[in-house]
Design a protein around this motif. Sequence first.
Motif, short mmCIF file in Angstrom:
data_model
loop_
_atom_site.label_atom_id
_atom_site.label_comp_id
_atom_site.label_asym_id
_atom_site.label_seq_id
_atom_site.Cartn_x
_atom_site.Cartn_y
_atom_site.Cartn_z
N TYR A 169 87.31 40.52 60.45
CA TYR A 169 86.62 40.87 59.08
C TYR A 169 86.47 39.76 58.12
O TYR A 169 85.37 39.73 57.77
N ILE A 173 82.70 38.25 56.45
CA ILE A 173 82.44 38.66 55.01
C ILE A 173 82.31 36.98 54.42
O ILE A 173 81.52 36.78 53.93
N VAL A 177 78.70 35.76 52.70
CA VAL A 177 78.76 35.15 51.56
C VAL A 177 77.82 33.76 51.46
O VAL A 177 76.70 33.83 50.46
N MET A 180 74.26 35.15 51.46
CA MET A 180 73.72 35.68 50.22
C MET A 180 73.30 34.30 49.51
O MET A 180 72.39 34.11 48.55
N MET A 181 74.30 33.09 49.41
CA MET A 181 73.96 32.00 48.84
C MET A 181 72.78 31.42 49.13
O MET A 181 71.91 30.73 48.41
N ILE A 187 70.67 39.68 48.47
CA ILE A 187 72.06 40.04 47.99
C ILE A 187 72.29 41.44 48.26
O ILE A 187 73.42 41.91 48.62
N THR A 188 71.51 42.21 47.40
CA THR A 188 71.63 43.67 47.53
C THR A 188 71.95 44.41 49.05
O THR A 188 72.81 44.84 49.35
N LEU A 191 74.93 43.22 50.61
CA LEU A 191 76.43 44.00 49.90
C LEU A 191 76.32 45.35 50.54
O LEU A 191 77.75 45.56 50.81
N ILE A 194 78.19 44.52 53.43
CA ILE A 194 79.52 44.29 53.27
C ILE A 194 80.40 45.15 53.05
O ILE A 194 81.55 45.45 53.26
N TRP A 195 79.87 46.30 52.13
CA TRP A 195 80.61 47.55 52.20
C TRP A 195 80.87 48.34 53.38
O TRP A 195 81.93 48.79 53.52
N ARG A 198 83.69 46.43 55.10
CA ARG A 198 84.86 46.84 54.41
C ARG A 198 85.34 48.29 54.98
O ARG A 198 86.65 48.53 55.10
N SER A 199 84.47 49.06 55.08
CA SER A 199 84.93 50.61 55.42
C SER A 199 85.49 50.53 56.69
O SER A 199 86.47 51.15 57.06
N ARG A 202 88.98 49.12 56.94
CA ARG A 202 89.67 50.41 56.37
C ARG A 202 90.24 51.21 57.50
O ARG A 202 91.34 51.75 57.66
N VAL B 177 75.75 42.66 40.44
CA VAL B 177 74.51 42.32 41.67
C VAL B 177 73.51 41.69 40.87
O VAL B 177 73.18 40.56 41.36
N PRO B 184 73.05 32.67 41.75
CA PRO B 184 73.69 32.49 43.03
C PRO B 184 74.97 31.71 43.07
O PRO B 184 75.60 31.74 44.02
N ILE B 187 78.07 33.69 43.30
CA ILE B 187 78.47 34.71 44.26
C ILE B 187 79.76 34.84 44.41
O ILE B 187 80.35 36.11 44.48
#
Lengths: 238, 238
Positions: A169, A173, A177, A180-181, A187-188, A191, A194-195, A198-199, A202, B177, B184, B187
């Motif tokens: 994980y 991530i 990142v 995204m850079m 980015i949106t 993300l 990424i969420w 993350r789930s 969990r 965001v 960026p 980020i």
Amino acid sequence: MEKDTYSQHISRQYNRELEEVKAHLLEMGGMVERQVALAIEALIEGNSAAAQDVRDTDRNVNTMEVSIDEECARILARRQPAAGDLRLVLAISKVNTDLERVGDEAGKIARQAIQLSEEGAASKGYIEVRHIGVRVCDMLHRALDSFARLDAEQALEVAREDKAVDREYNSAIREMVTYMMEDPRQITRSLNVIWALRSLERVGDHARNIAEYVIYLVVGKDVRHIGLEEMAARVHGD
Amino acid sequence: MEKDTYSQHISRQYNRELEEVKAHLLEMGGMVERQVALAIEALIEGNSAAAQDVRDTDRNVNTMEVSIDEECARILARRQPAAGDLRLVLAISKVNTDLERVGDEAGKIARQAIQLSEEGAASKGYIEVRHIGVRVCDMLHRALDSFARLDAEQALEVAREDKAVDREYNSAIREMVTYMMEDPRQITRSLNVIWALRSLERVGDHARNIAEYVIYLVVGKDVRHIGLEEMAARVHGD
């Protein structure tokens, strides 16, 4: 003689109640397992109908959580279980909470799936979602299986697996990142991925929690918050 | 007469045990409340020593979780509580899990604080962290207070507050965001802030869970997974 038959009857019924609540918990477990798997598919395939399915099932999972806790409370009040039976009821009540939260995480992944199908798919991270998804689904399945078969050894393996998932994980991530850079227009969508990751992480944590309750149930020792080596020692009675 | 004195003695001791485990739970509650507040301060002030403090306290919280669950199991086995006493023990056991997870979230915020103090502070999002942080700390405090005073009305307010926090959280994430897209280079640091916001939102969820268990304890009805209106109706006995 008659009294003996009567107490046998009571005890048969008591055992049946214990078996029943355990069966309900495992049924709920199967339900959230399918939810997680379906949510992952929905995200990867961009299938928002499947994602909606996941969110609709959440209501059934919530109803089961409440009803399993009611069964536990009723057994505690009427049967006054002791020793192993008490541990079983307490473990069921704890695992119940973890399973409901796994259902919540599946719902969150489904929400990201719906957003991604609206915004246009992300171009990175799907391989990681599938890969980590397969691992945590497998962990969850084996955690529930170890509960069904009271297999502390298998539960221990699930707890071990969680460390490996956490490493994967974190590396996923980091990749997201970097990505995204390189391409801020993503980015949106990144993300959203990424969420979802993350789930999934969990879900792995909850599978580990379940495994820890299985060990408590089987060997009678609380193994939360200790290292894996100490956990293994407690399972093996060292 | 002698027998009466004996049962009074037993019952006094039983009540003492119930009071004690409740007091331990509230003590643990106070501990995690301070952890969350300190973690927020550590993040905003860039104070990595305070962040380390939060992470060190986590061990004490974990020990308390295990010991409170042991107390609950012991009371269930020896005292075979019924009705309100049983609900109290069950609620304590559930709230215990939520409090431990609040401690985990405080630890995660502290980790972000340490990273931010190493990478250089983020330039946006601190106002939101402080603002949402104050709200969820207040929610947690009032949830624990409603437990201490068995105040279902106050618990209901906490559950209501959670909706407002969720809205603020979503709007804070949207701002972060936008900010990441504009710059960026920010980020990584912005993601640290986003994770902290996410943890705070989870603390709010746990406070709401605790409030729901308080309502279960006081009015004897499970109010999980229902709307706020129906929850209010059950609290007011409509």
